[in-house]
Design a protein around this motif. Sequence first.
Motif, PDB file in Angstrom:
ATOM      1  N   GLN A  28     -13.215  14.312  -8.872  1.00  0.00           N
ATOM      2  CA  GLN A  28     -11.459  14.405  -8.407  1.00  0.00           C
ATOM      3  C   GLN A  28     -11.212  12.943  -8.970  1.00  0.00           C
ATOM      4  O   GLN A  28      -9.973  13.304  -9.358  1.00  0.00           O
ATOM      5  N   LEU A  29     -11.725  11.990  -9.263  1.00  0.00           N
ATOM      6  CA  LEU A  29     -10.777  10.728  -9.765  1.00  0.00           C
ATOM      7  C   LEU A  29     -11.045  11.084 -11.103  1.00  0.00           C
ATOM      8  O   LEU A  29     -10.132  10.110 -11.431  1.00  0.00           O
ATOM      9  N   LEU A  30     -11.794  11.060 -12.047  1.00  0.00           N
ATOM     10  CA  LEU A  30     -12.273  10.908 -13.219  1.00  0.00           C
ATOM     11  C   LEU A  30     -12.628  11.824 -13.341  1.00  0.00           C
ATOM     12  O   LEU A  30     -12.230  11.822 -15.077  1.00  0.00           O
ATOM     13  N   GLY A  31     -12.986  12.971 -12.753  1.00  0.00           N
ATOM     14  CA  GLY A  31     -13.002  14.459 -13.932  1.00  0.00           C
ATOM     15  C   GLY A  31     -14.321  14.834 -14.812  1.00  0.00           C
ATOM     16  O   GLY A  31     -15.288  13.478 -13.933  1.00  0.00           O
ATOM     17  N   PRO A  32     -14.631  15.896 -15.031  1.00  0.00           N
ATOM     18  CA  PRO A  32     -16.034  16.114 -15.269  1.00  0.00           C
ATOM     19  C   PRO A  32     -17.082  14.531 -16.366  1.00  0.00           C
ATOM     20  O   PRO A  32     -16.083  14.164 -17.234  1.00  0.00           O
ATOM     21  N   PRO A  33     -18.142  14.412 -15.852  1.00  0.00           N
ATOM     22  CA  PRO A  33     -18.074  13.672 -17.155  1.00  0.00           C
ATOM     23  C   PRO A  33     -19.066  14.094 -18.260  1.00  0.00           C
ATOM     24  O   PRO A  33     -18.655  15.588 -18.319  1.00  0.00           O
ATOM     25  N   GLU A  34     -18.670  13.803 -19.459  1.00  0.00           N
ATOM     26  CA  GLU A  34     -18.975  13.130 -20.619  1.00  0.00           C
ATOM     27  C   GLU A  34     -20.446  14.126 -20.975  1.00  0.00           C
ATOM     28  O   GLU A  34     -20.642  14.527 -22.463  1.00  0.00           O
ATOM     29  N   GLU A  58      -1.821  -2.126  -7.531  1.00  0.00           N
ATOM     30  CA  GLU A  58      -2.735  -2.988  -8.362  1.00  0.00           C
ATOM     31  C   GLU A  58      -4.041  -4.571  -7.794  1.00  0.00           C
ATOM     32  O   GLU A  58      -4.539  -4.627  -8.092  1.00  0.00           O
ATOM     33  N   LYS A  59      -2.610  -5.046  -7.824  1.00  0.00           N
ATOM     34  CA  LYS A  59      -3.252  -6.080  -6.879  1.00  0.00           C
ATOM     35  C   LYS A  59      -3.895  -5.739  -5.790  1.00  0.00           C
ATOM     36  O   LYS A  59      -4.515  -6.860  -4.902  1.00  0.00           O
ATOM     37  N   GLN A  66       0.990  -1.146   0.008  1.00  0.00           N
ATOM     38  CA  GLN A  66       0.156  -0.091   0.195  1.00  0.00           C
ATOM     39  C   GLN A  66       0.791   1.467  -0.085  1.00  0.00           C
ATOM     40  O   GLN A  66       0.501   2.738  -0.467  1.00  0.00           O
ATOM     41  N   GLU A  67       1.995   1.205   0.433  1.00  0.00           N
ATOM     42  CA  GLU A  67       3.009   2.263   0.795  1.00  0.00           C
ATOM     43  C   GLU A  67       3.753   2.024  -0.603  1.00  0.00           C
ATOM     44  O   GLU A  67       4.894   2.839  -0.854  1.00  0.00           O
ATOM     45  N   ALA A  68       3.751   0.998  -1.574  1.00  0.00           N
ATOM     46  CA  ALA A  68       4.798   1.195  -2.552  1.00  0.00           C
ATOM     47  C   ALA A  68       5.189   1.901  -3.129  1.00  0.00           C
ATOM     48  O   ALA A  68       6.519   2.282  -3.822  1.00  0.00           O
ATOM     49  N   LEU A  69       4.245   3.253  -3.931  1.00  0.00           N
ATOM     50  CA  LEU A  69       4.644   4.409  -4.803  1.00  0.00           C
ATOM     51  C   LEU A  69       5.297   5.153  -4.405  1.00  0.00           C
ATOM     52  O   LEU A  69       6.372   5.686  -4.597  1.00  0.00           O
ATOM     53  N   ALA A  70       5.444   5.504  -2.618  1.00  0.00           N
ATOM     54  CA  ALA A  70       6.335   6.510  -2.307  1.00  0.00           C
ATOM     55  C   ALA A  70       7.234   5.204  -2.163  1.00  0.00           C
ATOM     56  O   ALA A  70       8.666   6.321  -1.691  1.00  0.00           O
ATOM     57  N   ILE A  71       7.648   4.644  -1.585  1.00  0.00           N
ATOM     58  CA  ILE A  71       8.978   3.643  -1.619  1.00  0.00           C
ATOM     59  C   ILE A  71       9.441   3.905  -2.805  1.00  0.00           C
ATOM     60  O   ILE A  71      10.297   3.905  -2.786  1.00  0.00           O
ATOM     61  N   ALA A  72       8.723   3.673  -4.103  1.00  0.00           N
ATOM     62  CA  ALA A  72       9.452   3.873  -5.340  1.00  0.00           C
ATOM     63  C   ALA A  72      10.405   5.571  -5.669  1.00  0.00           C
ATOM     64  O   ALA A  72      10.850   5.280  -6.416  1.00  0.00           O
ATOM     65  N   ARG A  73       9.441   6.891  -5.206  1.00  0.00           N
ATOM     66  CA  ARG A  73       9.094   7.733  -5.324  1.00  0.00           C
ATOM     67  C   ARG A  73      10.772   8.421  -4.570  1.00  0.00           C
ATOM     68  O   ARG A  73      11.644   8.514  -5.060  1.00  0.00           O
ATOM     69  N   LEU A 101      -6.755   0.087  -1.166  1.00  0.00           N
ATOM     70  CA  LEU A 101      -6.703   1.825  -1.324  1.00  0.00           C
ATOM     71  C   LEU A 101      -7.713   2.341  -1.398  1.00  0.00           C
ATOM     72  O   LEU A 101      -8.497   2.200  -1.647  1.00  0.00           O
ATOM     73  N   GLY A 102      -6.984   3.578  -0.826  1.00  0.00           N
ATOM     74  CA  GLY A 102      -8.847   4.569  -0.416  1.00  0.00           C
ATOM     75  C   GLY A 102      -8.707   5.858  -1.859  1.00  0.00           C
ATOM     76  O   GLY A 102      -7.723   5.699  -2.726  1.00  0.00           O
ATOM     77  N   LEU A 103      -8.994   6.717  -1.711  1.00  0.00           N
ATOM     78  CA  LEU A 103      -9.639   7.550  -2.753  1.00  0.00           C
ATOM     79  C   LEU A 103      -8.310   8.241  -2.909  1.00  0.00           C
ATOM     80  O   LEU A 103      -8.008   8.268  -5.059  1.00  0.00           O
ATOM     81  N   GLY A 104      -7.898   8.622  -2.248  1.00  0.00           N
ATOM     82  CA  GLY A 104      -6.631   9.490  -2.636  1.00  0.00           C
ATOM     83  C   GLY A 104      -5.604   9.347  -2.852  1.00  0.00           C
ATOM     84  O   GLY A 104      -4.325   8.489  -4.367  1.00  0.00           O
ATOM     85  N   GLN A 105      -4.930   6.952  -3.155  1.00  0.00           N
ATOM     86  CA  GLN A 105      -4.157   6.527  -3.514  1.00  0.00           C
ATOM     87  C   GLN A 105      -4.486   6.361  -4.662  1.00  0.00           C
ATOM     88  O   GLN A 105      -3.302   5.785  -5.360  1.00  0.00           O
ATOM     89  N   VAL A 106      -6.114   5.934  -5.042  1.00  0.00           N
ATOM     90  CA  VAL A 106      -6.654   4.838  -6.320  1.00  0.00           C
ATOM     91  C   VAL A 106      -5.685   6.547  -6.752  1.00  0.00           C
ATOM     92  O   VAL A 106      -5.488   5.989  -8.352  1.00  0.00           O
ATOM     93  N   THR A 107      -6.310   8.189  -6.756  1.00  0.00           N
ATOM     94  CA  THR A 107      -5.617   8.647  -7.715  1.00  0.00           C
ATOM     95  C   THR A 107      -4.444   8.439  -8.279  1.00  0.00           C
ATOM     96  O   THR A 107      -4.205   9.195  -9.539  1.00  0.00           O
TER      97      THR A 107
END
Length: 176
Positions: free
Chosen positions: A125-131, A75-76, A46-53, A81-87
Amino acid sequence: MPWPSWFIGLRIVPLVVLNLEAGPGQGQVADEALAAYEKEMAEHPQEALAIARRAVRTFGKDEKRLYALAVQLQEKNLPFLGLGQVTELAETVEKKLEDRAASNRIRASWLQQRGLGLSTQEVRQLLGPPEHVSSQILYRRQIEQWSYDLPASLSLIFLCTKGQMPRLQTVHSPKH
């Protein structure tokens, strides 16, 4: 000359600086350090992106490899993941790995697994404005349908009862 009182308690510690540039005999040290970061990511997905940075600061040439591993591990664990993490995960896939289709797939998959109950603001926040937005008013309720044409179409249904904020009720994607 006597030592000042604040200096007496100090200890001299030798400072060792590792030069992780590939030099004679140092390639193994760099490989071991890189493997240590990869092991840490595997242990804490769950902290993999922070570790990668953090690892990219030292191993800039292996940036794509580090981010690809972090993305794979997160992804596994997508349902956790929370909303901020998936964003952050989706933005990393899109910007660092340059794969917009995978980024949209991650967003849609997370919405189907964890997105029910999100507000319209959180979905934007996640997807942007709808079409496309369509709405229908029924007895004391409003139903809104948001449509997105990501690589595949995505349809979201929000339900709002009188006096309440709209909340995500249904996520529909033809592929899922």
